[in-house]
Design a protein around this motif. Sequence first.
Motif, PDB file in Angstrom:
ATOM      1  N   HIS A   1       0.977  -1.346   0.002  1.00  0.00           N
ATOM      2  CA  HIS A   1       0.001  -0.023   0.027  1.00  0.00           C
ATOM      3  C   HIS A   1       0.787   1.323  -0.039  1.00  0.00           C
ATOM      4  N   SER A   2       2.181   1.299   0.536  1.00  0.00           N
ATOM      5  CA  SER A   2       2.937   2.514   0.541  1.00  0.00           C
ATOM      6  C   SER A   2       3.890   2.450  -0.772  1.00  0.00           C
ATOM      7  N   TRP A   3       3.610   1.315  -1.514  1.00  0.00           N
ATOM      8  CA  TRP A   3       4.474   1.596  -2.821  1.00  0.00           C
ATOM      9  C   TRP A   3       3.786   2.193  -3.816  1.00  0.00           C
ATOM     10  N   ALA A   4       4.539   3.167  -4.551  1.00  0.00           N
ATOM     11  CA  ALA A   4       3.883   4.135  -5.611  1.00  0.00           C
ATOM     12  C   ALA A   4       3.949   3.409  -6.936  1.00  0.00           C
ATOM     13  N   PHE A   5       3.246   2.519  -7.096  1.00  0.00           N
ATOM     14  CA  PHE A   5       3.599   1.888  -8.503  1.00  0.00           C
ATOM     15  C   PHE A   5       3.053   2.698  -9.697  1.00  0.00           C
ATOM     16  N   ALA A   6       1.942   3.497  -9.460  1.00  0.00           N
ATOM     17  CA  ALA A   6       1.489   4.480 -10.415  1.00  0.00           C
ATOM     18  C   ALA A   6       2.475   5.463 -10.664  1.00  0.00           C
ATOM     19  N   GLN A   7       3.258   6.057  -9.689  1.00  0.00           N
ATOM     20  CA  GLN A   7       4.173   6.769 -10.117  1.00  0.00           C
ATOM     21  C   GLN A   7       5.668   6.441 -10.673  1.00  0.00           C
ATOM     22  N   LEU A   8       5.591   5.190 -10.504  1.00  0.00           N
ATOM     23  CA  LEU A   8       6.832   4.193 -11.163  1.00  0.00           C
ATOM     24  C   LEU A   8       6.471   4.440 -12.544  1.00  0.00           C
ATOM     25  N   GLY A   9       5.240   3.837 -12.992  1.00  0.00           N
ATOM     26  CA  GLY A   9       4.760   3.782 -14.353  1.00  0.00           C
ATOM     27  C   GLY A   9       4.926   5.130 -15.066  1.00  0.00           C
ATOM     28  N   SER A  10       4.456   6.116 -14.204  1.00  0.00           N
ATOM     29  CA  SER A  10       4.557   7.402 -15.011  1.00  0.00           C
ATOM     30  C   SER A  10       5.978   8.076 -15.090  1.00  0.00           C
ATOM     31  N   PHE A  11       6.799   7.686 -14.439  1.00  0.00           N
ATOM     32  CA  PHE A  11       8.119   8.059 -14.474  1.00  0.00           C
ATOM     33  C   PHE A  11       8.747   7.337 -15.599  1.00  0.00           C
ATOM     34  N   VAL A  12       8.417   5.996 -15.833  1.00  0.00           N
ATOM     35  CA  VAL A  12       9.080   5.396 -16.988  1.00  0.00           C
ATOM     36  C   VAL A  12       8.398   6.065 -18.213  1.00  0.00           C
ATOM     37  N   GLU A  13       7.158   6.238 -18.370  1.00  0.00           N
ATOM     38  CA  GLU A  13       6.840   6.846 -19.351  1.00  0.00           C
ATOM     39  C   GLU A  13       7.205   8.139 -19.902  1.00  0.00           C
ATOM     40  N   TYR A  14       7.449   8.859 -18.738  1.00  0.00           N
ATOM     41  CA  TYR A  14       8.193  10.528 -18.940  1.00  0.00           C
ATOM     42  C   TYR A  14       9.179  10.163 -19.504  1.00  0.00           C
ATOM     43  N   LYS A  15      10.234   9.506 -18.914  1.00  0.00           N
ATOM     44  CA  LYS A  15      11.841   9.173 -19.337  1.00  0.00           C
ATOM     45  C   LYS A  15      12.066   8.508 -20.615  1.00  0.00           C
ATOM     46  N   ALA A  16      10.835   7.670 -21.012  1.00  0.00           N
ATOM     47  CA  ALA A  16      11.069   7.077 -22.129  1.00  0.00           C
ATOM     48  C   ALA A  16      10.563   7.903 -23.328  1.00  0.00           C
ATOM     49  N   LYS A  17       9.481   8.839 -23.184  1.00  0.00           N
ATOM     50  CA  LYS A  17       9.181   9.690 -23.998  1.00  0.00           C
ATOM     51  C   LYS A  17      10.308  10.724 -24.526  1.00  0.00           C
ATOM     52  N   ARG A  18      11.109  11.151 -23.462  1.00  0.00           N
ATOM     53  CA  ARG A  18      12.042  12.206 -23.853  1.00  0.00           C
ATOM     54  C   ARG A  18      13.042  11.264 -24.658  1.00  0.00           C
ATOM     55  N   VAL A  19      13.274  10.050 -24.469  1.00  0.00           N
ATOM     56  CA  VAL A  19      14.429   9.534 -25.577  1.00  0.00           C
ATOM     57  C   VAL A  19      13.839   8.860 -26.767  1.00  0.00           C
ATOM     58  N   GLY A  20      12.411   9.019 -26.978  1.00  0.00           N
ATOM     59  CA  GLY A  20      11.834   8.109 -28.036  1.00  0.00           C
ATOM     60  C   GLY A  20      11.533   6.537 -27.893  1.00  0.00           C
ATOM     61  N   VAL A  21      11.520   6.166 -26.613  1.00  0.00           N
ATOM     62  CA  VAL A  21      11.336   4.457 -26.691  1.00  0.00           C
ATOM     63  C   VAL A  21       9.641   4.506 -26.393  1.00  0.00           C
ATOM     64  N   PRO A  22       9.214   3.529 -27.341  1.00  0.00           N
ATOM     65  CA  PRO A  22       7.831   3.476 -27.218  1.00  0.00           C
ATOM     66  C   PRO A  22       7.306   2.696 -25.742  1.00  0.00           C
ATOM     67  N   VAL A  23       6.080   2.988 -25.418  1.00  0.00           N
ATOM     68  CA  VAL A  23       5.641   2.289 -24.052  1.00  0.00           C
ATOM     69  C   VAL A  23       4.333   1.996 -24.302  1.00  0.00           C
ATOM     70  N   VAL A  24       4.164   0.639 -24.162  1.00  0.00           N
ATOM     71  CA  VAL A  24       2.776   0.039 -24.000  1.00  0.00           C
ATOM     72  C   VAL A  24       2.252  -0.445 -22.873  1.00  0.00           C
ATOM     73  N   ARG A  25       0.928  -0.206 -22.347  1.00  0.00           N
ATOM     74  CA  ARG A  25       0.365  -1.060 -21.291  1.00  0.00           C
ATOM     75  C   ARG A  25      -0.625  -1.996 -21.636  1.00  0.00           C
ATOM     76  N   VAL A  26      -0.213  -2.913 -20.883  1.00  0.00           N
ATOM     77  CA  VAL A  26      -0.836  -4.310 -21.415  1.00  0.00           C
ATOM     78  C   VAL A  26      -1.920  -4.721 -20.370  1.00  0.00           C
ATOM     79  N   ASP A  27      -3.134  -5.531 -20.609  1.00  0.00           N
ATOM     80  CA  ASP A  27      -4.152  -6.085 -19.699  1.00  0.00           C
ATOM     81  C   ASP A  27      -3.198  -6.937 -18.677  1.00  0.00           C
ATOM     82  N   PRO A  28      -3.330  -6.593 -17.422  1.00  0.00           N
ATOM     83  CA  PRO A  28      -2.736  -7.432 -16.525  1.00  0.00           C
ATOM     84  C   PRO A  28      -3.240  -8.720 -16.136  1.00  0.00           C
TER      85      PRO A  28
END
Length: 382
Positions: A293-320
């Motif tokens: 409950h104290s882990w910020a998974f959503a934050q981790l995901g958004s950091f990955v998307e943001y940093k990936a965007k800056r270098v042009g790496v595509p990110v996709v989200r899949v059905d878990p």
Amino acid sequence: MKIVVQVKLLTASAHDADALAATLRACNRAASYTAKVAFETGTYGRNDLQKAVYLDLKGAFDLSAQPAVRVVKKVVDAYNTLRGNIRNGHLTGRARRKAQSKPIVFREDAAQPFDDRCLSWNLDQRTISIWTVAGRLKGIRFACSPQALKLLASRKGESDLVERDGTFFLIATIDLPEPGLHEHSGWLGVDLGIVNIATTNDGDKLSGRRLNRYRKRMRTTVAKLQAKRTKSAKRRLKALRRRESRFATDTNHVISKRIVVIAERTSRGIALEDLKGIRQRVTAKKEQRYGLHSWAFAQLGSFVEYKAKRVGVPVVRVDPRNTSRQCSECRHTHRSNRVSQAWFACRSCGVVMNADLNSSRNIAHRADAVWQRGKVNCPSTA
Ligand SMILES: [Zn+2]
């Protein structure tokens, strides 16, 4: 894409600091006055409102022309945001009635935007010159990281002046061109979980022992403090939670950076689970729950998307769904495939592997399917 760079102003003299503080105060008093006029006369359009208050802002509040214009815009934007919040249902009931019953009031130290006519930057000297109610301040030095300095070179438009605990900062918005997506082959699948924060389909566990040790120590400390129920224990608990949240943010920065670097280096896209369902999906054992409950998974995901965007790496989200129950070798799905927290053993083909590794491979497979579908729908991204 927009990114934000913050620099700290090194105000050498008390006079400079006073001038900046007085400027924020004057601008925000002027903004509250303008908001009152807007409210009382129903004038919310930028041009009309500016006509109504311009002379007062220059006369009674000592603002020069550009700051006066910025103040009016700030007020118009604030009312637009308020209307937006009401329209989107973020503000309802009593809170909504309260917000609508009186004009917006600005804190005296609220941020104030400055455009290029009121604020100029000398990046080589690392100084700024800025308009204040006590005249223009020149040669004010600022501190920032070398990366931030590089980014400031492509700064355009307004920067916000803010004050925190007596220190002044400028927050500049940099509009970076979005790099085109890299050519990529294959996917770096990333499984997010409690025991291992992030496991890739290469078998790398990115959470690290340091993190697990830290969380174990926190669990014991928190349990002890919770048992005490005294006032000072409560205070220490609160401080501890804040420290933990900073630690989590730092760790998320480190993990997301490593994920993006691996993907970039190996010319792969990044596949993540769609996180909306993660709490329901993960059935945590009691001793793990604190960490979950104290882990910020959503934050981790958004950091990955943001940093990936800056270098042009595509990110996709899949059905878990069922990523932990499906076999990544033969695709057989059954609840009993997951034999323990750590292990996956397929009932159909007999393969045995680390459970998180199996999940991350499934995530990578699914990304391929999502990407192919996307390509068919919008050929321009191909
Ligand atoms: Zn299998």
